[in-house]
Design an enzyme around this catalytic site. Sequence first.
Site, PDB file in Angstrom:
ATOM      1  N   HIS A 152     -73.747  33.723  23.416  1.00 38.41           N
ATOM      2  CA  HIS A 152     -72.967  32.547  23.832  1.00 38.41           C
ATOM      3  C   HIS A 152     -71.845  32.952  24.783  1.00 38.41           C
ATOM      4  O   HIS A 152     -71.690  32.375  25.875  1.00 38.41           O
ATOM      5  CB  HIS A 152     -72.407  31.872  22.573  1.00 38.41           C
ATOM      6  CG  HIS A 152     -71.572  30.660  22.809  1.00 38.41           C
ATOM      7  ND1 HIS A 152     -71.962  29.399  22.411  1.00 38.41           N
ATOM      8  CD2 HIS A 152     -70.345  30.500  23.386  1.00 38.41           C
ATOM      9  CE1 HIS A 152     -71.023  28.521  22.739  1.00 38.41           C
ATOM     10  NE2 HIS A 152     -70.021  29.169  23.323  1.00 38.41           N
ATOM     11  N   GLU A 153     -71.056  33.941  24.388  1.00 35.19           N
ATOM     12  CA  GLU A 153     -69.920  34.347  25.225  1.00 35.19           C
ATOM     13  C   GLU A 153     -70.383  35.032  26.508  1.00 35.19           C
ATOM     14  O   GLU A 153     -69.781  34.851  27.574  1.00 35.19           O
ATOM     15  CB  GLU A 153     -68.978  35.253  24.434  1.00 35.19           C
ATOM     16  CG  GLU A 153     -68.358  34.603  23.199  1.00 35.19           C
ATOM     17  CD  GLU A 153     -67.638  33.298  23.500  1.00 35.19           C
ATOM     18  OE1 GLU A 153     -67.228  33.071  24.655  1.00 35.19           O
ATOM     19  OE2 GLU A 153     -67.476  32.481  22.568  1.00 35.19           O
ATOM     20  N   HIS A 156     -71.325  32.394  28.974  1.00 38.59           N
ATOM     21  CA  HIS A 156     -70.146  31.882  29.681  1.00 38.59           C
ATOM     22  C   HIS A 156     -69.783  32.809  30.841  1.00 38.59           C
ATOM     23  O   HIS A 156     -69.508  32.358  31.958  1.00 38.59           O
ATOM     24  CB  HIS A 156     -68.953  31.779  28.729  1.00 38.59           C
ATOM     25  CG  HIS A 156     -68.964  30.587  27.832  1.00 38.59           C
ATOM     26  ND1 HIS A 156     -69.433  29.353  28.230  1.00 38.59           N
ATOM     27  CD2 HIS A 156     -68.543  30.432  26.543  1.00 38.59           C
ATOM     28  CE1 HIS A 156     -69.304  28.492  27.237  1.00 38.59           C
ATOM     29  NE2 HIS A 156     -68.776  29.121  26.199  1.00 38.59           N
ATOM     30  N   HIS A 162     -71.016  24.750  28.052  1.00 39.76           N
ATOM     31  CA  HIS A 162     -71.544  24.266  26.782  1.00 39.76           C
ATOM     32  C   HIS A 162     -72.550  23.139  26.999  1.00 39.76           C
ATOM     33  O   HIS A 162     -72.413  22.336  27.931  1.00 39.76           O
ATOM     34  CB  HIS A 162     -70.418  23.737  25.894  1.00 39.76           C
ATOM     35  CG  HIS A 162     -69.509  24.800  25.380  1.00 39.76           C
ATOM     36  ND1 HIS A 162     -68.142  24.698  25.444  1.00 39.76           N
ATOM     37  CD2 HIS A 162     -69.770  25.991  24.789  1.00 39.76           C
ATOM     38  CE1 HIS A 162     -67.599  25.776  24.905  1.00 39.76           C
ATOM     39  NE2 HIS A 162     -68.561  26.577  24.505  1.00 39.76           N
TER      40      HIS A 162
END
EC number: 3.4.24.-
Length: 429
Positions: A152-153, A156, A162
């Site tokens: 997830h990070e 980014h 998101h």
Amino acid sequence: MFLRPSTLLLTLFLALVAGSAIRKDVDEFDSNKGKDGIVDGDIMLTEAQLRILNGTAKRSKRQITKIWKKWPDAKVFYYYENEFTSLKRELMSYAMAHISSNTCVKFQESNSATNRIRFTNTGGCASYIGMNGGEQTLWFGDGCLIFGTAVHEIMHSLGLFHTHSRFDRDNFLSVSYKDVPENMVGNLEKETEQTTYNAVPFEYGSTMLYRYNTFGEGTLVSKNEDYQKTMGLRRVSFYDLVNINVRYSCGCAKSLTCENGGYTNPSNCATCVCPTGFAGTLCNEAPSNTIKLTAESYWKGYWVNFGYSTSIQTTNYYLAYLWITAPADKTIEVKIMDLSGFTCSYGCNYNGVEVKYMGDPRITNPLRCCAQDTEYLNQVISSKQNPTPIVMQQRYGSSKLTIHYRYVDTPLSSNKKSTNGYDNYQYYV
């Protein structure tokens, strides 16, 4: 009815472990409470990016992609602070390897590269969006110890937002601000068609989507109620990988004829990347760790124990599969009869079961992890897949799944075909 049993258990000696007892998972938003400069729960922005989101600077879509910069040549440089623990290094390395083995993005450790990511222990779970130039920080604290959160990070840092901030999110989510603190309301803002673009369908199983109660009870409510417990899953979906590939224009000079919605792997053009539940060079085989079942025209029963032979909680999922086959063009039906030893949670991030019955084999289907949700038990699930995979995931101990299954004479070919609206792959709807 005779219930055939089986056991799929893994002795835990290679998995990354997070502790000896079940530990409550803390999502990215919770881990960052009290941290200054955070938007959307876990995103840090430069001043230029903030001006774009606040509408004080106007840009065309082409210029916007320059604000959310890509890493040149899809190559990301990074290094770990000395205090970054060995467990976190292993977990982050595993996350980067998963991305690089399914996309054209590559990672290289270097503390001297002009543009680089610094991984730090402190400050929750947070990252900047895209490559900012120079050194940028990715925060990965003690509340981040799950594989999907690491991905997830990193996503980014590759420039991806998101799922719940997509400009079309209101078609899929109802957002309630009732229990959201006033200073947190901004975390629920949507992007616009001027600041982002969508490359894949809305994915309830995306690792980039927060759970139902992240900002407050009932803040993010799925308009498809079957998906309420799926939101917040940190398994990393097939469409998450597609999103990265589209973002970085990954591809091969020659495409393979991948089946079941797979795509030619930019990291190895001699094989396909397959949706969860499918495997093989062309995605037409069952994955390893699969039990194959043959459906008949009458209900058959089966139960299986799956997971670990120890109760240690791991940072990633042990995946096992059932593959139900039937004669060509027959419709497979499945009923979940019992879920034993499951941990009920939003996101089903301890254990869960996914019956892949939808026509699009790439999309995440609703996960089940709550035995008390009896409305889903003993209900006939009519599948548009033959074979029909059932995905079983486990991070803590073992669980028992009991199903009934059969086929009916309704031809699959009697269904219409369509696409997801983002590519040309056709499937039954």
